[in-house]
Design an enzyme around this catalytic site. Structure first.
Site, mmCIF file in Angstrom:
data_model
loop_
_atom_site.group_PDB
_atom_site.id
_atom_site.type_symbol
_atom_site.label_atom_id
_atom_site.label_comp_id
_atom_site.label_asym_id
_atom_site.label_seq_id
_atom_site.Cartn_x
_atom_site.Cartn_y
_atom_site.Cartn_z
ATOM 1 N N LYS A 173 53.045 -83.492 17.081
ATOM 2 C CA LYS A 173 53.750 -82.253 16.744
ATOM 3 C C LYS A 173 52.792 -81.076 16.531
ATOM 4 O O LYS A 173 51.693 -81.275 16.021
ATOM 5 C CB LYS A 173 54.395 -82.540 15.389
ATOM 6 C CG LYS A 173 55.761 -82.061 15.140
ATOM 7 C CD LYS A 173 56.116 -82.679 13.783
ATOM 8 C CE LYS A 173 57.414 -82.302 13.186
ATOM 9 N NZ LYS A 173 58.556 -81.997 13.882
ATOM 10 N N ASN A 185 65.008 -74.975 22.790
ATOM 11 C CA ASN A 185 64.669 -75.316 21.408
ATOM 12 C C ASN A 185 63.870 -74.192 20.776
ATOM 13 O O ASN A 185 63.133 -73.480 21.461
ATOM 14 C CB ASN A 185 63.893 -76.637 21.354
ATOM 15 C CG ASN A 185 62.422 -76.442 21.646
ATOM 16 O OD1 ASN A 185 61.653 -76.124 20.752
ATOM 17 N ND2 ASN A 185 62.031 -76.596 22.895
ATOM 18 N N CYS A 221 51.871 -68.795 21.125
ATOM 19 C CA CYS A 221 52.368 -68.085 19.948
ATOM 20 C C CYS A 221 51.874 -66.638 19.942
ATOM 21 O O CYS A 221 50.888 -66.320 20.589
ATOM 22 C CB CYS A 221 51.855 -68.804 18.720
ATOM 23 S SG CYS A 221 50.145 -69.246 18.936
ATOM 24 N N ASN A 259 53.924 -75.159 28.995
ATOM 25 C CA ASN A 259 54.807 -75.149 27.827
ATOM 26 C C ASN A 259 56.198 -74.699 28.291
ATOM 27 O O ASN A 259 56.429 -74.577 29.497
ATOM 28 C CB ASN A 259 54.230 -74.185 26.767
ATOM 29 C CG ASN A 259 54.586 -74.620 25.358
ATOM 30 O OD1 ASN A 259 55.720 -75.025 25.100
ATOM 31 N ND2 ASN A 259 53.644 -74.539 24.452
ATOM 32 N N GLY A 313 56.421 -80.842 32.252
ATOM 33 C CA GLY A 313 57.606 -80.007 32.484
ATOM 34 C C GLY A 313 58.623 -80.764 33.314
ATOM 35 O O GLY A 313 58.479 -80.894 34.526
HETATM 36 C C1 LIG Z 1 61.985 -80.020 20.605
HETATM 37 C C2 LIG Z 1 60.702 -79.561 21.237
HETATM 38 C C3 LIG Z 1 59.616 -79.220 20.427
HETATM 39 C C4 LIG Z 1 58.405 -78.782 21.003
HETATM 40 N N1 LIG Z 1 57.347 -78.475 20.184
HETATM 41 C C5 LIG Z 1 56.147 -78.122 20.740
HETATM 42 C C6 LIG Z 1 55.007 -77.881 19.922
HETATM 43 O O1 LIG Z 1 55.062 -77.992 18.688
HETATM 44 N N2 LIG Z 1 53.848 -77.510 20.524
HETATM 45 C C7 LIG Z 1 53.736 -77.400 21.890
HETATM 46 O O2 LIG Z 1 52.668 -77.076 22.389
HETATM 47 N N3 LIG Z 1 54.806 -77.651 22.700
HETATM 48 C C8 LIG Z 1 55.991 -78.008 22.152
HETATM 49 N N4 LIG Z 1 57.059 -78.279 22.967
HETATM 50 C C9 LIG Z 1 56.917 -78.169 24.427
HETATM 51 C C10 LIG Z 1 56.695 -79.546 25.076
HETATM 52 O O3 LIG Z 1 55.531 -80.173 24.590
HETATM 53 C C11 LIG Z 1 56.595 -79.418 26.626
HETATM 54 O O4 LIG Z 1 55.515 -78.587 26.956
HETATM 55 C C12 LIG Z 1 57.867 -78.828 27.226
HETATM 56 O O5 LIG Z 1 59.016 -79.301 26.565
HETATM 57 C C13 LIG Z 1 57.994 -79.126 28.732
HETATM 58 O O6 LIG Z 1 58.014 -80.515 28.984
HETATM 59 P P1 LIG Z 1 59.402 -81.369 29.135
HETATM 60 O O7 LIG Z 1 60.245 -80.634 30.139
HETATM 61 O O8 LIG Z 1 58.956 -82.719 29.590
HETATM 62 O O9 LIG Z 1 60.036 -81.383 27.788
HETATM 63 C C14 LIG Z 1 58.280 -78.696 22.419
HETATM 64 C C15 LIG Z 1 59.382 -79.045 23.228
HETATM 65 C C16 LIG Z 1 60.568 -79.480 22.664
HETATM 66 C C17 LIG Z 1 61.723 -79.865 23.564
#
Ligand SMILES: Cc1cc2nc3c(=O)[nH]c(=O)nc-3n(C[C@H](O)[C@H](O)[C@H](O)COP(=O)(O)O)c2cc1C
Length: 305
Positions: free
Chosen positions: A49, A73, A134, A196, A247
């Site tokens: 996280k 989210n 950020c 991201n 992604g």
């Molecule tokens: C619920 C949630 C919380 C996330 N929190 C973070 C985070 O704290 N830090 C970060 O770098 N990315 C965060 N992400 C982004 C994911 O790590 C990832 O880069 C993004 O969801 C794309 O991948 P996916 O399509 O496989 O989910 C978050 C994504 C989701 C869905």
């Protein structure tokens, strides 16, 4: 069959993964909960996280909305803070063979450097991943990740505060991701995570108001896969450090696509929220493909597209 990957070849400590499948930050907690459900030690690496200097309660609810083929989210970095992570989580990770990477974020360069300093030398922490999506409070709120100078500045500051391998996670919310990638690679990033979430919103038509309390959220899941894949392709051509694709990856074939686009490893995020053991299923899918195609070493297919 050789599926191991060195993610930080330029770093003295290195970051050797037994296989290329990692979890994506924010979708796997601190991994302790998942370790009760399946053998998380079989994964290539775990990214925890997003962690800040001080604990954060996060954004008001609702923070999550379903979208076609994905989700929005806006957790707002709800987390326990770095001190509690070092005290409560790292000692458990220290007994694991799977490397754990801590995803860190801050409002200023100093926040990032302090976090890196605090995590340096902590047993159980094998690397850092910088979330530079950020806002950079000192520079009028423009995200670090959209300005090559700011992105390079935060990377360099973290590199001088730690000997840990440093992954920099890039935002897709920019017009030229390759330019940002080059800037952070030149500033010493050991590897780049691409991408991201994409900024998006949803509206509750009954209330005639934005669905998320924060209005804007991050779009993830299969909906963003083609965008992520193209960005991996562009970034892999632009830099000479390993790229980690992320992604919308939900199957072994998705992962293979990212590897052929130039990724050395992949991260699985939203798919885990649908089925907790997705990352392991994806690993199996990669192995099956390699067997079927007679591929002896995963390196043979990296960037072949
Ligand atoms: C619920 C949630 C919380 C996330 N929190 C973070 C985070 O704290 N830090 C970060 O770098 N990315 C965060 N992400 C982004 C994911 O790590 C990832 O880069 C993004 O969801 C794309 O991948 P996916 O399509 O496989 O989910 C978050 C994504 C989701 C869905």
């Amino acid at each position: 069959m050789n599926i191991s990957i060195q993610l930080a070849p330029k770093n003295k400590r290195g970051l050797l993964l037994a296989n290329p499948v990692m979890t994506a930050s924010g979708t796997f907690g601190y991994c302790l909960e998942y370790s009760q459900l399946f053998d998380v030690q079989k994964l290539g690496a775990i990214v925890c996280k997003g962690t800040t200097l001080n604990p954060k309660e996060g954004n008001p609810q609702p923070r999550i909305a379903e979208t076609p083929c994905g989700m929005l989210n806006s957790p707002g970095f709800q987390n326990i803070g770095v001190k509690a992570l070092i005290k409560e989580k790292a000692p458990v990770w220290a007994n694991w063979r799977v490397p754990v990477i801590v995803n860190i974020t801050g409002d200023t360069v100093e926040d990032f450097a302090r976090l890196a300093g605090e995590l340096d030398g902590v047993a159980g922490v094998s690397g850092l991943e910088l979330n530079i999506s950020c806002p950079n409070i000192k520079h009028g709120g423009l995200a670090f990740g959209t300005d090559p100078k700011a992105a390079a500045g935060v990377t360099a500051a973290v590199k001088s505060a730690t000997s840990l391998p440093v992954l920099v996670k890039l935002t897709p919310n920019t017009d030229d991701i390759a330019r940002i990638a080059r800037a952070v690679a030149e500033a010493g990033a050991d590897a780049l995570t691409v991408i991201n979430t994409l900024r998006g919103m949803a509206i509750d038509i009954a209330r005639r108001r934005p669905l998320l309390a924060n209005i804007v959220g991050g779009l993830s899941g299969p909906a963003i896969k083609p965008v992520a894949l193209y960005m991996v392709y562009e970034v892999a051509k632009a830099v000479d450090v390993p790229v980690i694709g992320c992604g919308g990856i939900t199957t072994g074939s998705d992962a293979i696509e990212f590897i052929m686009a130039g990724a050395s490893a992949v991260q699985v995020g939203t798919a885990t929220l649908v089925s907790p053991s997705s990352a392991l299923d994806i690993l199996e899918g990669i192995e099956e493909f390699m067997k079927k195609e007679g591929i002896k070493n995963i390196a043979e297919i990296i960037g072949t597209a």
